[in-house]
Design a protein around this motif. Structure first.
Motif, PDB file in Angstrom:
ATOM      1  N   ASP A 153       0.832  -1.202   0.000  1.00  0.00           N
ATOM      2  CA  ASP A 153       0.000   0.000   0.000  1.00  0.00           C
ATOM      3  C   ASP A 153       0.869   1.256   0.000  1.00  0.00           C
ATOM      4  O   ASP A 153       0.396   2.358   0.257  1.00  0.00           O
ATOM      5  N   GLN A 154       2.158   1.090  -0.299  1.00  0.00           N
ATOM      6  CA  GLN A 154       3.088   2.216  -0.334  1.00  0.00           C
ATOM      7  C   GLN A 154       3.239   2.820  -1.727  1.00  0.00           C
ATOM      8  O   GLN A 154       4.092   3.697  -1.927  1.00  0.00           O
ATOM      9  N   TRP A 155       2.419   2.381  -2.693  1.00  0.00           N
ATOM     10  CA  TRP A 155       2.466   3.013  -4.010  1.00  0.00           C
ATOM     11  C   TRP A 155       2.100   4.488  -3.874  1.00  0.00           C
ATOM     12  O   TRP A 155       1.084   4.844  -3.282  1.00  0.00           O
ATOM     13  N   ARG A 156       2.928   5.352  -4.422  1.00  0.00           N
ATOM     14  CA  ARG A 156       2.666   6.782  -4.428  1.00  0.00           C
ATOM     15  C   ARG A 156       3.054   7.350  -5.797  1.00  0.00           C
ATOM     16  O   ARG A 156       3.998   6.870  -6.434  1.00  0.00           O
ATOM     17  N   VAL A 157       2.331   8.372  -6.222  1.00  0.00           N
ATOM     18  CA  VAL A 157       2.742   9.096  -7.423  1.00  0.00           C
ATOM     19  C   VAL A 157       4.106   9.711  -7.147  1.00  0.00           C
ATOM     20  O   VAL A 157       4.303  10.337  -6.094  1.00  0.00           O
ATOM     21  N   PRO A 158       5.104   9.543  -8.028  1.00  0.00           N
ATOM     22  CA  PRO A 158       6.411  10.155  -7.786  1.00  0.00           C
ATOM     23  C   PRO A 158       6.278  11.654  -7.509  1.00  0.00           C
ATOM     24  O   PRO A 158       5.534  12.356  -8.184  1.00  0.00           O
ATOM     25  N   GLY A 159       7.010  12.105  -6.520  1.00  0.00           N
ATOM     26  CA  GLY A 159       6.931  13.495  -6.108  1.00  0.00           C
ATOM     27  C   GLY A 159       5.934  13.751  -5.002  1.00  0.00           C
ATOM     28  O   GLY A 159       5.857  14.865  -4.466  1.00  0.00           O
ATOM     29  N   HIS A 160       5.156  12.723  -4.616  1.00  0.00           N
ATOM     30  CA  HIS A 160       4.164  12.892  -3.542  1.00  0.00           C
ATOM     31  C   HIS A 160       4.853  13.264  -2.232  1.00  0.00           C
ATOM     32  O   HIS A 160       5.851  12.659  -1.845  1.00  0.00           O
ATOM     33  N   LYS A 161       4.311  14.247  -1.537  1.00  0.00           N
ATOM     34  CA  LYS A 161       4.795  14.655  -0.231  1.00  0.00           C
ATOM     35  C   LYS A 161       3.785  14.219   0.834  1.00  0.00           C
ATOM     36  O   LYS A 161       2.587  14.488   0.713  1.00  0.00           O
ATOM     37  N   ALA A 162       4.299  13.548   1.865  1.00  0.00           N
ATOM     38  CA  ALA A 162       3.426  13.091   2.948  1.00  0.00           C
ATOM     39  C   ALA A 162       2.716  14.279   3.575  1.00  0.00           C
ATOM     40  O   ALA A 162       3.340  15.304   3.866  1.00  0.00           O
ATOM     41  N   ALA A 163       1.413  14.144   3.750  1.00  0.00           N
ATOM     42  CA  ALA A 163       0.609  15.226   4.327  1.00  0.00           C
ATOM     43  C   ALA A 163      -0.069  14.710   5.582  1.00  0.00           C
ATOM     44  O   ALA A 163      -1.246  14.353   5.574  1.00  0.00           O
ATOM     45  N   GLY A 213      -8.969  -1.084  10.946  1.00  0.00           N
ATOM     46  CA  GLY A 213      -9.336   0.319  10.837  1.00  0.00           C
ATOM     47  C   GLY A 213      -8.436   1.180  11.695  1.00  0.00           C
ATOM     48  O   GLY A 213      -8.617   1.260  12.920  1.00  0.00           O
ATOM     49  N   LYS A 214      -7.445   1.836  11.071  1.00  0.00           N
ATOM     50  CA  LYS A 214      -6.419   2.544  11.846  1.00  0.00           C
ATOM     51  C   LYS A 214      -6.014   3.847  11.171  1.00  0.00           C
ATOM     52  O   LYS A 214      -6.195   4.025   9.963  1.00  0.00           O
ATOM     53  N   ILE A 215      -5.434   4.732  11.971  1.00  0.00           N
ATOM     54  CA  ILE A 215      -4.822   5.963  11.457  1.00  0.00           C
ATOM     55  C   ILE A 215      -3.313   5.786  11.505  1.00  0.00           C
ATOM     56  O   ILE A 215      -2.739   5.479  12.553  1.00  0.00           O
ATOM     57  N   GLU A 216      -2.670   5.951  10.336  1.00  0.00           N
ATOM     58  CA  GLU A 216      -1.232   5.720  10.214  1.00  0.00           C
ATOM     59  C   GLU A 216      -0.576   6.878   9.472  1.00  0.00           C
ATOM     60  O   GLU A 216      -1.227   7.574   8.693  1.00  0.00           O
ATOM     61  N   PRO A 217       0.722   7.097   9.684  1.00  0.00           N
ATOM     62  CA  PRO A 217       1.415   8.182   8.990  1.00  0.00           C
ATOM     63  C   PRO A 217       1.457   7.950   7.482  1.00  0.00           C
ATOM     64  O   PRO A 217       1.591   6.809   7.015  1.00  0.00           O
ATOM     65  N   ASP A 218       1.328   9.014   6.718  1.00  0.00           N
ATOM     66  CA  ASP A 218       1.552   8.963   5.274  1.00  0.00           C
ATOM     67  C   ASP A 218       3.057   8.868   5.029  1.00  0.00           C
ATOM     68  O   ASP A 218       3.869   9.071   5.940  1.00  0.00           O
ATOM     69  N   ILE A 219       3.452   8.547   3.798  1.00  0.00           N
ATOM     70  CA  ILE A 219       4.871   8.493   3.440  1.00  0.00           C
ATOM     71  C   ILE A 219       5.099   9.311   2.170  1.00  0.00           C
ATOM     72  O   ILE A 219       4.181   9.533   1.378  1.00  0.00           O
ATOM     73  N   ASP A 220       6.340   9.765   1.975  1.00  0.00           N
ATOM     74  CA  ASP A 220       6.715  10.447   0.742  1.00  0.00           C
ATOM     75  C   ASP A 220       6.790   9.453  -0.401  1.00  0.00           C
ATOM     76  O   ASP A 220       7.035   8.258  -0.201  1.00  0.00           O
ATOM     77  N   GLY A 221       6.608   9.967  -1.614  1.00  0.00           N
ATOM     78  CA  GLY A 221       6.810   9.162  -2.799  1.00  0.00           C
ATOM     79  C   GLY A 221       8.242   9.257  -3.294  1.00  0.00           C
ATOM     80  O   GLY A 221       9.111   9.866  -2.653  1.00  0.00           O
ATOM     81  N   MET A 222       8.516   8.624  -4.427  1.00  0.00           N
ATOM     82  CA  MET A 222       9.846   8.734  -5.051  1.00  0.00           C
ATOM     83  C   MET A 222      10.155  10.205  -5.261  1.00  0.00           C
ATOM     84  O   MET A 222       9.377  10.916  -5.894  1.00  0.00           O
TER      85      MET A 222
END
Length: 604
Positions: A383-393, A586-595
């Motif tokens: 579930d760590q797929w992110r659009v490259p350049g994504h900034k964790a919010a 069902g949990k709240i977890e930190p977002d992560i940065d993308g590539m």
């Protein structure tokens, strides 16, 4: 083969806009032999039964006189070879050299995709592209032959012998020349992308902001990805503007909807792309603090190619593959609303260039590129797929199910009952039907052990009550307490090979984010689909719903009429790649940065 395919069998070729292929009898040479050696191929656009086509191939000795060997229907060992066959033969359906006929040394496979099937050459099976819900032995007299369909996917068909119906398709003959060099006298396939692009991104007016620089061209030859790239190379230098994009995640036309994208596709380009022949080249810089392995997940319509110049792909899965003449290029070139490929690549610390080429043939087009650290081979592997350049919010609110998990019931068709054809037939099965009930199930991620369909999430388990071999005519019902940890928009979905429905009690679905069947429907708190369209690849519905923090009843319903089985239920906060809806999840977890991408210098 399904009913729609049967109806299409008697029709003329599809409209010209959907046709690919070279003239009948064209000879090609391509490096799809053992160890990258070059074999010889011939297009056959004259429709024949599978048995007739193979007999004709066996009577055809190598026409260039290199081996003296007889030919055979083409045997496919990679995604690249699969796309090569699709693009080179004029035909709505194309016979390939795969069979489960005992007379050809195979064994009756039924709905099993892995066992029983045999290539005519006896070579090992290293690649497959079955279309859902195939294979399925739909014809009562048997289906011992395999044909490629318009998206490059496969279906089993009657072979025209041994009492089986006579379906007539185009084909391709292959000769095992196994030459270390291209076979003289045949057309040699070329690499997909040029060594150097004709575009100069430092010239022209710069419009917009973002890490991606893009140039687009309309009015291209869409015969193949090669002709599209060729025309783009010729026309791109005359384009007057370089456009900057924030994300590699867009539709060609605003308001359009179709299958693609593992996460939501929500942007539209600010540059001229149209619902017709056009293409765009996108370039960005990746900057990594340390070297590492990355997986690149691409969904596109129609053609796409991705390259990190100077770096070779380690592996590829999905419908797309690695260019056999250029290991730096991952590509897809079949007509599908959801061309998909996941490539794994090692990247160094520092800056690397990434190039993404998109070619649109007809109708709407789209492109989505996601990245995740590590080596992944399925959409649902992480579930760590992110659009490259994504900034964790901040953090993300992930949906899950409660501590009781899922309650699952499997019901089989009672003896003597009329076979099920539609969802409503499964819903009307009596409570007295043979059943297996399981409580406390952690997640819905099932297959039929003897007939597994397209898997999106790793390590699926056998269906409740699973018996040896493939089963048909059964229903799976699953219910759980959906846990929503925070008010917001959520994307919840169901994946299957065929007829399925998903319901969140008394909560209205707002829209589809993704419908790979092209036939999904929303009715209040229920979304459902009966059967994938032939341009689809499997049955997947991903819907948007607005939910308050709390718990809700969620129900999944699946009907297997005939063919392989896959079933999973998943969800995510709106806009993100999903994960399975798991027990206590069902949990709240930190977002992560993308590539990380480098923002280019401001336009002068």
């Amino acid at each position: 083969m399904n009913r729609l395919s049967l109806l299409l069998t008697g029709l003329a070729l599809a409209p010209a806009a959907l046709q690919a292929g070279w003239p009948d009898g064209t000879l090609f040479t391509a490096p799809f032999g053992p160890g990258g050696t070059w074999n010889l191929y011939k297009t056959v656009s004259v429709p024949m039964s599978w048995t007739e086509a193979q007999s004709a191939a066996e009577r055809s000795v190598d026409p260039l006189g290199k081996t003296g060997k007889a030919g055979h229907l083409v045997c496919i060992g990679s995604a690249a070879e699969n796309m090569f066959v699709y693009q080179k033969v004029q035909g709505h359906y194309i016979w390939i050299g795969l069979t489960d006929s005992e007379k050809r040394g195979a064994k009756e496979a039924g709905s099993d995709r892995e066992n029983g099937w045999r290539w005519l050459t006896g070579e090992p099976s290293t690649f497959s592209a079955w279309r859902s819900p195939e294979p399925n032995e739909f014809n009562a007299m048997g289906e011992d032959a395999v044909a490629m369909e318009s998206s490059g996917r496969w279906a089993d068909w009657p072979n025209g012998a041994d009492g089986q119906t006579e379906a007539r398709h185009a084909s391709m003959i292959e000769w095992e020349t196994r030459s270390p060099e291209p076979v003289p006298g045949a057309i040699k396939i070329e690499r997909v992308l040029p060594e150097k692009w004709s575009v100069d991104f430092s010239k022209g007016e710069v419009l917009g902001e973002g890490p991606w620089s893009a140039v687009s061209v309309v009015g291209l030859d869409t015969f193949s990805i090669w002709t599209m790239v060729r025309d783009f190379q010729a026309m791109a230098p005359s384009q007057g503007a370089v456009h900057r994009l924030s994300r590699m995640n867009y539709h060609v036309e605003r308001g359009s909807f179709f299958a693609g994208g593992w996460a939501e596709i929500k942007d539209n380009p600010a540059f001229p792309m149209i619902m017709g022949p056009c293409a765009a080249l996108h370039v960005a810089k990746v900057k990594l603090d340390k070297p590492g392995t990355w997986s690149i997940n691409v969904h596109g319509d129609d053609y796409f190619a991705v390259r990190f110049p100077g770096h070779k792909w380690k592996s590829a899965t999905g419908l797309g593959g690695i260019d056999p003449l250029d290991a730096e290029t991952l590509y897809f070139e079949c007509e599908s609303g959801d061309g998909c490929a996941i490539g794994v690549i090692d990247l160094p610390a520092g800056e690397s260039t990434v190039e993404v080429f998109l070619g649109n043939r007809i109708f709407d087009g789209m492109i989505q590129m996601l990245a995740a650290p590590g080596e992944h081979t399925l959409d649902g592997s992480t579930d760590q797929w992110r659009v490259p350049g994504h900034k964790a919010a901040g953090d993300l609110a992930w949906p899950g199910v409660g501590s009781k998990g899922w309650a699952v019931i499997r019901r089989d068709l009672p003896a003597g009952a009329k076979p099920m054809e539609f969802l409503k037939d499964g819903m009307s099965l009596p409570d007295s039907a043979p059943a297996v009930t399981v409580e406390g199930v952690e997640k819905i991620n099932y297959i039929d052990s003897g007939a597994a369909s397209d898997v999106e999430f790793p390590n699926p388990v056998e269906l409740p009550g699973d018996a040896p071999g493939g089963q048909n005519q059964f229903v799976v019902m699953a219910q759980a307490e959906l846990v929503i940890p925070r008010d917001g928009l959520y994307h919840i979905g169901i994946h299957s090979d065929n007829r399925a429905a998903l319901r969140i009690a008394d909560q209205k679905w707002l829209r589809f984010v993704r419908d790979t069947t092209y036939r999904g429907q929303i009715e209040g708190d229920t979304m459902h689909t009966e059967d994938p369209d032939r341009m689809g690849t499997y049955g997947q519905l991903f819907g948007e719903v607005e939910l308050k923090k709390g718990t809700y009843t969620i129900e999944a319903f699946y009907v297997n009429t005939k063919g392989p089985t896959a079933l999973s239920v998943f969800g995510a906060p709106a806009g993100f790649a999903p994960r399975l809806l798991v027990k206590d999840g069902g949990k709240i977890e930190p977002d992560i940065d993308g590539m990380p991408l480098v923002m280019p210098a401001p336009a002068k």
